[in-house]
Design a protein around this motif. Sequence first.
Motif, mmCIF file in Angstrom:
data_model
loop_
_atom_site.group_PDB
_atom_site.id
_atom_site.type_symbol
_atom_site.label_atom_id
_atom_site.label_comp_id
_atom_site.label_asym_id
_atom_site.label_seq_id
_atom_site.Cartn_x
_atom_site.Cartn_y
_atom_site.Cartn_z
ATOM 1 N N PHE A 98 0.827 -1.086 0.306
ATOM 2 C CA PHE A 98 -0.176 0.086 -0.118
ATOM 3 C C PHE A 98 0.732 1.180 0.012
ATOM 4 N N ALA A 99 1.947 1.275 0.806
ATOM 5 C CA ALA A 99 2.773 2.382 0.908
ATOM 6 C C ALA A 99 3.454 2.781 -0.329
ATOM 7 N N LEU A 100 4.027 1.485 -1.008
ATOM 8 C CA LEU A 100 4.878 1.550 -2.220
ATOM 9 C C LEU A 100 3.818 2.150 -3.489
ATOM 10 N N SER A 102 1.152 3.789 -3.153
ATOM 11 C CA SER A 102 0.850 5.281 -2.673
ATOM 12 C C SER A 102 1.949 6.198 -3.427
ATOM 13 N N VAL A 103 3.242 5.781 -3.282
ATOM 14 C CA VAL A 103 4.130 6.682 -3.587
ATOM 15 C C VAL A 103 4.303 6.666 -5.209
ATOM 16 N N MET A 104 3.798 5.643 -5.931
ATOM 17 C CA MET A 104 3.893 5.514 -7.353
ATOM 18 C C MET A 104 2.554 6.417 -7.937
ATOM 19 N N CYS A 105 1.546 6.370 -6.895
ATOM 20 C CA CYS A 105 0.300 7.423 -7.408
ATOM 21 C C CYS A 105 0.685 8.791 -7.116
ATOM 22 N N GLY A 106 1.641 9.254 -6.259
ATOM 23 C CA GLY A 106 2.108 10.640 -6.118
ATOM 24 C C GLY A 106 3.040 10.863 -7.154
ATOM 25 N N LEU A 107 3.827 9.971 -7.908
ATOM 26 C CA LEU A 107 4.564 10.182 -8.958
ATOM 27 C C LEU A 107 4.081 10.250 -10.104
ATOM 28 N N SER A 108 2.647 9.897 -10.286
ATOM 29 C CA SER A 108 2.061 9.735 -11.464
ATOM 30 C C SER A 108 1.987 11.194 -12.262
ATOM 31 N N ASN A 109 2.094 11.000 -13.582
ATOM 32 C CA ASN A 109 2.159 12.223 -14.535
ATOM 33 C C ASN A 109 1.384 12.110 -15.486
ATOM 34 N N SER A 110 0.448 10.925 -15.270
ATOM 35 C CA SER A 110 -0.785 10.871 -16.706
ATOM 36 C C SER A 110 -1.643 10.106 -15.806
ATOM 37 N N ILE A 179 -1.145 13.780 -1.178
ATOM 38 C CA ILE A 179 -2.506 13.137 -0.310
ATOM 39 C C ILE A 179 -1.983 11.569 -0.356
ATOM 40 N N PHE A 180 -1.029 11.266 -1.539
ATOM 41 C CA PHE A 180 -0.584 9.767 -1.636
ATOM 42 C C PHE A 180 0.733 9.850 -0.880
ATOM 43 N N PHE A 181 1.489 10.886 -0.892
ATOM 44 C CA PHE A 181 2.993 10.436 -0.397
ATOM 45 C C PHE A 181 2.818 10.130 1.288
ATOM 46 N N ILE A 182 1.810 10.861 1.859
ATOM 47 C CA ILE A 182 1.923 10.620 3.322
ATOM 48 C C ILE A 182 1.532 9.456 3.800
ATOM 49 N N ASN A 183 1.022 8.448 2.773
ATOM 50 C CA ASN A 183 0.971 7.057 3.086
ATOM 51 C C ASN A 183 2.293 6.325 3.275
ATOM 52 N N ALA A 184 3.274 6.633 2.823
ATOM 53 C CA ALA A 184 4.316 6.153 2.842
ATOM 54 C C ALA A 184 5.030 6.111 4.071
ATOM 55 N N PRO A 185 5.355 6.753 4.811
ATOM 56 C CA PRO A 185 5.818 6.634 6.167
ATOM 57 C C PRO A 185 4.815 6.002 7.255
ATOM 58 N N ILE A 186 3.504 6.126 7.167
ATOM 59 C CA ILE A 186 2.564 5.545 7.819
ATOM 60 C C ILE A 186 2.401 4.033 7.679
ATOM 61 N N GLY A 187 2.484 3.481 6.324
ATOM 62 C CA GLY A 187 2.435 2.361 5.992
ATOM 63 C C GLY A 187 3.666 1.507 6.206
#
Length: 514
Positions: A98-100, A102-110, A179-187
């Motif tokens: 889920f954390a990983l 989420s990071v990829m969601c935050g990095l999405s450009n399309s 809103i997606f990046f904040i999941n990384a440290p939590i997860g």
Amino acid sequence: DEPESAKPAAPSDADFNPPNLALATFALSLGTFMRVLDTTIANVSLPTMAGELGTSYDESTWIITSFTVCMAVTLPLTGFLARRFGQARLFVWCSVLFALSSVMCGLSNSLGMLLLFRAIQGAVSGPLYPVTQSLMIAIYPKAKRGMALALIGMITIVAPIVGPMLGGWITDDYSWHWIFFINAPIGIFAAVAAAVQLHRMTERLERPRMDYVGLFTLVIGVGALQILLDRGQDDDWFNSSAIITLAVVSAIAIAIFLIWELTDDDPIVDLRLFRHRNFAVGTVVLVLAYSCFFGIGLLVPLWTQRVLGYTALWAGFAMAPVGIFPVLTTYFVGKYGPKVDLRLLAGISFGIFALSCMLNAGFDTQVDFASVAWVRLIQGAGVALFFMPVLTILLSDLKGHEIASGSGTSTFLYQLGASFAASIITFLWDSGAARQHAQLAAHVNAYNPALRDSAVLHLAHGQMQSALAQINAVITQQGLQLSFNHLMHGLGFILIALIALLLLAKPPFAARAR
């Protein structure tokens, strides 16, 4: 007796104690909070995402749909996955993935990239809630399991309330990516802490046969149904050939799924759990009550914005008091709740819900903010007494190895019920408002004494058009208000009826560990 291969994994040590119970509880709660939070946190950011990704608002709603569809598909698989990999390991890996994702969601450009990783995020989030329930029952002594379930119930209520406000604040002041990046440290923290605290928990692992027919029909049936529910309102329901096709595909796939799962020796979803009286009664009550609660939580913010003219932020503030009582009373409900008949607690909860509905039904377009927030506070008292007793009742006659599967199945069903409720309630509100508008507009004519004697008909043509437009706006507002009031009455009566249904459950209601 069910075959041994059909039983999900369970802790073999019913008295397992983690090195630090508080840390284990915190880690499991964080995983659940993260998962529930992400069901709503992106909703208010959709217009911003659509603009930055160069897509339309309608297309951006697939950011929500892709998450909910994949989550709905994997929820019923929790029991199978727990048997195959173990409950503790399943929680850890779902949290990491889920954390990983989420990071990829935050990095999405399309939009395509975001939808892909949002789908993965939804898929791995499905088992998090039910497996957390099962693990909390496993690590808590029998006398304190009610407290554990009350805590999970409180998180389930608070996280969706926090989501829109947090998402709006992050999007406005920073960027939607966060809103997606904040999941990384939590997860990652939840996964590491849970791994450390639960690594000595012994579980009976199995290698169950993969039920490919059940899996395929589940994915097709639930996926088509969820897309139908999400898109039905926008596509004018069964006036759309796409919606008709989805309905037919879903009906056929779900019918095959039900027949297959009830006759297969090793089903991927164990529908035989409904042979347990308390599980069947508790699940039906949970689905209907949560659907009503979810419908209220959806309808009130829409009403405050469309009828009362609130902004999204102030609509969130109006809803926030519903979380006060659950936060303040979780400890006491968990500690002292099991000492009384849980049907009484749940019945009081439904009574408070019904009271809040009746109070809502008495509102008009001039209601002030304090009154709206006060009713949400009253509703929160019902929320505080809702989840712990109902969850304890439905899990009470399951064996320990059935809890993960039962929790996954009941969670899947009540979330599916919430999807139905969202679609049905918004449809009933809009269609009811249209009927009320037509009835009220019929009285706006030159033969109405009040209107005939007013200055409107004596205005110049241009001014009269403006005045009539204002009258139409008032009629529209009143139509929405009357439809809202009628829906609240209906929801209140359903909740009162559920009190009688609770009487079919049979004590004792102690959740088992094995």
